[in-house]
Scaffold this motif. Structure first.
Motif, short mmCIF file in Angstrom:
data_model
loop_
_atom_site.label_atom_id
_atom_site.label_comp_id
_atom_site.label_asym_id
_atom_site.label_seq_id
_atom_site.Cartn_x
_atom_site.Cartn_y
_atom_site.Cartn_z
N THR A 14 6.84 2.94 -5.99
CA THR A 14 7.35 3.68 -7.16
C THR A 14 8.87 3.65 -7.19
O THR A 14 9.49 3.38 -8.23
CB THR A 14 6.85 5.15 -7.12
N LYS A 53 0.82 -1.22 0.00
CA LYS A 53 0.00 0.00 0.00
C LYS A 53 0.85 1.27 0.00
O LYS A 53 0.33 2.38 -0.04
CB LYS A 53 -0.92 0.01 1.24
N ASP A 54 2.15 1.09 0.06
CA ASP A 54 3.05 2.25 0.11
C ASP A 54 3.37 2.69 -1.31
O ASP A 54 4.36 2.26 -1.92
CB ASP A 54 4.32 1.89 0.88
N GLU A 55 2.54 3.60 -1.80
CA GLU A 55 2.65 4.00 -3.21
C GLU A 55 4.03 4.57 -3.54
O GLU A 55 4.64 4.21 -4.55
CB GLU A 55 1.56 5.04 -3.51
#
Ligand SMILES: Cc1cc2nc3c(=O)[nH]c(=O)nc-3n(C[C@H](O)[C@H](O)[C@H](O)COP(=O)(O)O)c2cc1C
Length: 235
Positions: free
Chosen positions: A212, A206-208
């Protein structure tokens, strides 16, 4: 679908490589011998947790660069790696040592990129990671086996700004000492590597921002590894 050979990679950017080789997912068309292998090492003492998850994301992104990339995730969790041996201190009688089994997997000439993943412990790498990197001194002299392999680092912390970047730099130092070609992540945020936050609700996936940077690192390691796998690379 056309078979992909090493020649297809020569002199090409990642975009050109993908254009020549066809879309990602066509990996079964490439002869295994022609592949460039990227290995990720998870240095968490906890098997299958955040660091391993982040590294798998990194490897999946690397694989998407070209069907000519193959990947392997190695988890150090559960392995006995005594760092003192690097300094010539003998093992205790009967003490288990799992490091030697890793050596051929790292020295393999097909391995052109290595990604180290570590949890952040008090703003630095795990003791398992340090012990592993110290034991890698046997890969330095006499063969310089890691020289010119591409390297990247992913750090996973329980908080957003828990020391991930300091940790990456600390790991990178030993990779420079091995004459590796150390790269960071690329655009849109070109910095040190994968900076991942495991404490976010739902975990690392969930750690965008972390994903990235981690995907960009995987792509960068793969791209440079492919470019260096062509003829004329330094011995
Ligand atoms: C001894 C110890 C020290 C830690 N220190 C930090 C820290 O300085 N910064 C941070 O963000 N998280 C810290 N954490 C949290 C871990 O980095 C976090 O839980 C990470 O996801 C663990 O990786 P794993 O899930 O792959 O085992 C620490 C955890 C432990 C056990």
């Amino acid at each position: 679908m056309k078979n992909v050979t090493r020649r297809d990679f020569v002199g090409g950017s990642a975009a050109a490589i993908v254009a020549v080789a066809g879309p990602a997912g066509a990996s079964d068309t490439a002869a295994s011998n022609d592949k460039v292998r990227i290995v990720a090492i998870s240095c968490s003492p906890r098997k299958g947790k955040s660091t391993a998850t982040a590294l798998q994301v990194c490897l999946d992104a690397a694989k998407e660069v070209s069907p000519g990339i193959e990947t392997e995730l190695i988890e150090l969790a559960g392995l006995r790696i005594n760092g003192n041996v690097a300094a010539g201190v003998p093992l205790e009688p009967g003490e288990r040592d799992d490091f030697p089994s890793l050596v051929p997997r790292l020295k393999d000439p097909k391995v052109r990129g290595i990604i180290i993943g570590t949890p952040v412990y008090f703003g630095n790498m795990s003791s398992l990671c340090k012990a592993f990197l110290e034991r890698c001194i046997v890969l330095y002299q006499p063969d310089y086996a890691l020289s010119n392999k591409v390297a990247g680092v992913v750090a996973v912390g329980g908080t957003r700004n828990g020391g991930q970047e300091a940790t990456i730099q600390s790991v990178q130092m030993s990779l420079f000492c091995q004459e590796m070609v150390v790269v960071g992540n690329t655009r849109p945020s070109s910095r040190l590597g994968g900076v991942v936050w495991s404490g976010i609700e739902g975990g690392v996936l969930k750690d965008e921002f972390g994903l990235t940077t981690t995907k960009a690192l995987g792509r960068h390691v793969a791209t440079v590894a492919l470019q260096m796998a062509g003829p004329g690379r330094p011995a």
